[in-house]
Design an enzyme around this catalytic site. Structure first.
Site, mmCIF file in Angstrom:
data_model
loop_
_atom_site.group_PDB
_atom_site.id
_atom_site.type_symbol
_atom_site.label_atom_id
_atom_site.label_comp_id
_atom_site.label_asym_id
_atom_site.label_seq_id
_atom_site.Cartn_x
_atom_site.Cartn_y
_atom_site.Cartn_z
ATOM 1 N N GLU A 58 40.390 38.935 38.755
ATOM 2 C CA GLU A 58 39.113 39.425 38.356
ATOM 3 C C GLU A 58 39.247 38.246 37.249
ATOM 4 O OE1 GLU A 58 39.606 43.208 36.352
ATOM 5 O OE2 GLU A 58 39.081 44.351 37.977
ATOM 6 N N ASP A 99 44.268 48.735 39.583
ATOM 7 C CA ASP A 99 44.375 49.890 40.971
ATOM 8 C C ASP A 99 45.868 49.951 41.823
ATOM 9 O OD1 ASP A 99 41.169 51.075 40.654
ATOM 10 O OD2 ASP A 99 41.214 48.603 39.800
#
Length: 417
Positions: A170, A186
């Site tokens: 990210e 996640d």
């Protein structure tokens, strides 16, 4: 410049208009889930850096994985100049997503070829808040709902990407610089590290596993037992695909929903008779909040003794996800207290230290009832840094590189060992 009160990764909750896609994936709406999200609306760009940060910077992809499958790369997110969702090609050019549907419809193929094993490839990274995905062998399938892009949700066995080997990083690149991180919020999967070259020519890197670290995380969870072994997902041939984060595992029933209850109960019992002090802002040591359990709630008071917020005793899922009963709005009171409390509950430090956040990571994950996923992931990182849960940046434990005027960035695909 780092924002003074940077809120970290949170689970993105789909809006009601995209309810049909909830079971499939994560809806990226408006501000995409780059890092840090609040910079998109609340932080002013530094004027000097605005001149220094180009519209795109070079991103070198290095393939040290040892795998022979083709690598497919995707750069997706929100274009900061327009606030529009889309993807970028190798040159950094932006392409807006077309409209979605209900049910969701297939998204255009946004992939480009990554480097072969032992090779590198340099592309242009645009001013986005978003993700860089990479997959081995098979391409990923993205969909478009009416509310935006539906990303892979591998906790759902019916997700079309469930049996594919992939991961993502990210980032946010804007006029104030680059924030680039590895993430395990996640899942823990195909190993990689991230890095950059600063404006002064120095380099930074994080997210790199120790030799044997990939296998050690997987084996450690299998040996832990108690349901933690169920976090490991494999192909039919036994090849590990990923380790699900425990919040997803409690959600699909593969990890007991009460797995942290014993520790949470002991914390609530302790602070019936003791006070917990939270000093959420390192740069504001005089801003303190005092917590004490009153019935089934922990009340927090400010310096005047007035109750400013209260938390119901959380369940395990609230702790793993840092949400629900530990919701953390982007404010100056509840949010900062919640993220500190959530980090301490994940790390298991509330019974040993009533002054939070705890700056000494040698005491993290020592209780027998703890977030063993985070324990193992952090323990196998060369620098000890990781994003194993949403507020893992409390106390600067996150795997993040940042520079206000970056020259370039790197994503290194690491060996599966």
């Amino acid at each position: 410049m780092l924002p003074p009160r940077r809120l970290t990764k949170r689970r993105l909750i789909a809006s009601a208009t995209a309810a049909a896609a909830i079971a499939t994936g994560i809806i990226v709406t408006g501000q995409a889930n780059g890092l840090p999200t609040n910079m998109l609306s609340s932080d002013k760009a530094d004027s000097a850096n605005a001149e220094a940060v180009a519209d795109t910077i070079p991103l070198t992809l290095k393939n040290n994985s040892g795998r022979d499958e083709p690598v497919h790369v995707y750069v997706i997110g929100t274009e900061l100049a327009s606030g529009t969702q889309g993807y970028a090609d190798e040159s950094g050019a932006f392409h807006a997503w077309p409209g979605g549907g209900a049910p969701p419809i297939p998204a255009p193929d946004a992939s480009f070829e990554g480097p072969k094993n032992g090779e590198t490839k340099t592309i242009q990274l645009p001013k986005f808040s978003g993700r860089v995905y990479f997959s081995y062998g098979d391409k990923l399938e993205f969909q478009l709902a009416e509310g935006g892009l539906v990303q892979p949700a591998v906790q759902n066995e019916s997700d079309p990407n469930h049996d594919k080997l992939f991961n993502w990083t990210e980032y946010t690149l804007n006029d104030s610089g680059l924030w680039l991180n590895s993430t395990q919020v996640d899942m823990f999967s195909a190993p990689y590290s991230v890095g950059l070259t600063s404006g002064d020519g120095s380099t930074k890197e994080t997210g790199k596993l120790k030799p044997g670290g990939y296998k050690a995380v997987i084996d450690g969870l299998k040996e832990q037992g108690g349901g933690w072994e169920n976090l490991v997902q494999t192909r039919e041939d036994g090849t590990p695909l990923r380790v699900l984060a425990p919040g997803h595992a409690t959600g699909n029933g593969s990890l007991p929903g009460d797995v942290l209850d014993d520790y949470i109960n002991r914390v609530w019992e302790k602070y019936q008779n003791e006070e917990l002090t939270v000093t959420p802002f390192k740069e504001e040591p005089d801003t303190k909040f005092t917590g004490k359990v009153n019935g089934d709630k922990m009340d927090f008071t400010d310096g005047s003794g007035q109750v400013v917020t209260s938390f119901e005793k959380p369940d395990s899922d609230s702790v793993f996800g840092c949400y629900k009963k530990l919701d953390a709005p982007n404010d100056k009171v509840r949010g900062p207290i919640s993220r500190t409390l959530c980090a301490a509950l994940n790390r298991g430090t509330l019974l040993t230290n009533n002054q939070q956040p705890d700056a000494d990571n040698s005491g993290f994950y020592q209780d027998k009832v703890t977030n063993h996923y985070a324990r193992l992931v952090h323990g196998q990182m060369e620098d000890g840094k990781a994003y194993a849960f949403a507020f893992d940046d409390v106390g600067a434990q996150e795997s993040l590189v940042h520079d206000g005027a970056p020259k370039d960035a790197t994503i290194s695909l690491e060996p599966f060992e």
